[in-house]
Design an enzyme around this catalytic site. Structure first.
Site, PDB file in Angstrom:
ATOM      1  N   ASN A 314       1.034  -1.541   0.073  1.00 31.60           N
ATOM      2  CA  ASN A 314       0.272  -0.176   0.053  1.00 31.60           C
ATOM      3  C   ASN A 314       0.476   1.257   0.002  1.00 31.60           C
ATOM      4  O   ASN A 314       0.192   2.402   0.175  1.00 31.60           O
ATOM      5  CB  ASN A 314      -0.691  -0.302   1.071  1.00 31.60           C
ATOM      6  CG  ASN A 314      -1.813  -1.282   0.929  1.00 31.60           C
ATOM      7  OD1 ASN A 314      -2.195  -1.370  -0.415  1.00 31.60           O
ATOM      8  ND2 ASN A 314      -2.257  -1.963   2.074  1.00 31.60           N
ATOM      9  N   HIS A 316       3.108   2.600   1.762  1.00 30.34           N
ATOM     10  CA  HIS A 316       3.810   3.003   3.264  1.00 30.34           C
ATOM     11  C   HIS A 316       3.795   2.187   3.795  1.00 30.34           C
ATOM     12  O   HIS A 316       4.704   0.816   3.689  1.00 30.34           O
ATOM     13  CB  HIS A 316       2.229   3.443   3.988  1.00 30.34           C
ATOM     14  CG  HIS A 316       1.098   2.653   4.448  1.00 30.34           C
ATOM     15  ND1 HIS A 316      -0.525   2.591   3.780  1.00 30.34           N
ATOM     16  CD2 HIS A 316       1.469   1.724   5.524  1.00 30.34           C
ATOM     17  CE1 HIS A 316      -0.444   2.071   4.710  1.00 30.34           C
ATOM     18  NE2 HIS A 316       0.126   1.030   5.701  1.00 30.34           N
ATOM     19  N   CYS A 351       3.615   6.338   7.371  1.00 33.65           N
ATOM     20  CA  CYS A 351       4.580   7.283   7.225  1.00 33.65           C
ATOM     21  C   CYS A 351       5.544   7.116   5.942  1.00 33.65           C
ATOM     22  O   CYS A 351       5.167   5.618   5.642  1.00 33.65           O
ATOM     23  CB  CYS A 351       5.389   6.791   8.263  1.00 33.65           C
ATOM     24  SG  CYS A 351       7.181   7.501   7.710  1.00 33.65           S
TER      25      CYS A 351
END
Length: 417
Positions: A314, A316, A351
């Site tokens: 995804n 991240h 993040c």
């Protein structure tokens, strides 16, 4: 042979002498050919004698007869006549071949260690795990590898978290709900929705050692209107001892806008049949996690950046990576003499690959004593971006490595009524 003996009881075979006598006396059947000896070599030859066909009620009929066998001039007996019986195959050899094939097949069948299963139990094609308990619980075994242990020869907390994440994804995949990304169902994929973890609680009773085999059981159930709870139970395959219990809360996020989303009814219809009505294996710790800053933190580590391998599908950072970053600011004295017995994480935001993070740790209680010689220790953690935006808040509880925990062993939940 058994088959020949049995058949001869119903179809008598005439002896060569009786056939020869019947032929000489002229009482035998009409002949189409007659065997005579060659005066030069004594060999047998066939000569054809034509006879008029018999008539019955004015109609001609013919009887096909076998060649007549006679003795040669040296009174040597001729070979046995070719009858229906002695032209049959050797049944004993055929039976022996069939028996050999069945024994070989049985041996291969037993080597597969096949056991009958209920039709509601599914197994993945590679034998990695299986869905049990009416398709509501997924179980999978893991062997602790040499690269998954630390300096004390036991599995690290990162290894345990990776096992939890792996079983969660395999559960969704085995149930046929994995369409794209990490656990996105077909309806979620149409709406660009993904699951993200909001909170994680882990209780570690004992860390498995190198070479141990652990069994991880996981299941899901609803949590409020727009959440889903996933629980795990990790046990030692040899002793059945409960090693780890974990519970997590998951929410939906739009993959494009990166904002939280409600669960659409179409998605709810997909996932609710797989919910197991059970109580959490870990009692929720609703103590507030304090926000740390430069003044309240005892240890700070800066300049933490994700690598390409830290990203998931995804795009991240994988949530397991956050644990390693949190422990970057833990004091070395605790890491050497203690181990994590409880872990609570609250994920605030994701993040990205270009983020630069800071890890902050504060030790609760008396800080003047020697950390190596003290008993249980509690720490508060914060993982943030350089601009101050929070990524993860956390709390860890530590116990001395030589101290055996006496936690209450959890059990797999009973089936939903």
């Amino acid at each position: 042979m058994v088959a020949t003996t049995a058949a001869s009881a119903f179809f008598p075979v005439p002896s060569p002498d009786s056939v020869a006598k019947a032929t000489k006396s002229g009482n035998g059947p009409a002949n189409l050919g007659m065997l005579k000896s060659n005066s030069g070599s004594g060999a047998l030859q066939v000569t054809a004698n034509a006879q008029a066909p018999r008539k019955i009620n004015g109609s001609s009929v013919g009887l096909a007869t076998a060649p007549e066998i006679v003795k040669d001039e040296g009174n040597r007996p001729s070979t046995a006549p070719r009858t229906f019986i002695n032209q049959l195959p050797d049944w004993s050899m055929l039976l022996a071949a069939i028996t050999t094939v069945f024994l070989a097949a049985e041996k291969q069948w037993m080597m597969l260690d096949w056991k009958p299963r209920r039709p509601d139990v599914f197994v993945d094609p590679f034998g990695l795990g299986r869905i049990v308990q009416d398709g509501l619980v997924y179980t999978q075994n893991f062997s602790i590898r040499s690269y998954e242990i630390g300096a004390d020869r036991t599995a690290s907390i990162d290894t345990l978290m990776n096992h939890l994440q792996e079983t969660a994804l395999n559960h969704v995949k085995s149930a046929g709900l994995l369409d794209d990304g990490f656990g996105s169902t077909p309806e979620m994929y149409k709406r660009n929705l993904i699951w993200v973890v909001a909170k994680m609680q882990v209780l570690v009773n004992r860390y498995p050692a190198w070479g141990d085999v652990v069994q991880v059981d996981t299941w899901v159930c609803g949590s409020g209107k727009n959440g889903m709870r996933r629980d795990w139970l990790v046990r030692d395959c040899k002793t059945g001892e409960t090693l780890t219990r974990a519970s997590s809360l998951w929410v939906m996020m739009n993959k494009k806008t990166r904002k939280l989303s409600k669960i659409p009814e179409e998605v709810r219809e997909e996932i609710e049949p797989y919910f197991l009505n059970s109580t959490p294996v870990v009692e929720e710790d609703d103590r507030r996690l304090p926000k740390l800053d430069d003044n309240t933190a005892d240890f700070i580590r800066t300049g933490l950046t994700p690598r390409w391998n830290d990203l998931d599908v995804n795009q991240h950072v994988n949530n397991v990576k956050y644990i390693g970053w949190i422990l970057e600011s833990a004091p070395p004295e605790i890491l050497e003499s203690h181990e994590i017995s409880a872990l609570t994480l609250e994920y605030r935001r994701e993040c990205g690959r270009d983020s630069v993070l800071q890890s902050l740790t504060a030790i609760s209680g008396n800080q003047d004593s020697d950390l190596k010689s003290c008993g249980e220790v509690e720490c508060q953690h914060l993982l943030r971006l350089e601009n101050g935006a929070e990524i993860v808040r956390g709390r860890t509880e530590w116990r001395p490595k030589y101290l055996s925990s006496c936690g209450i062993a959890g059990e797999m939940p009973a089936e939903s009524a």
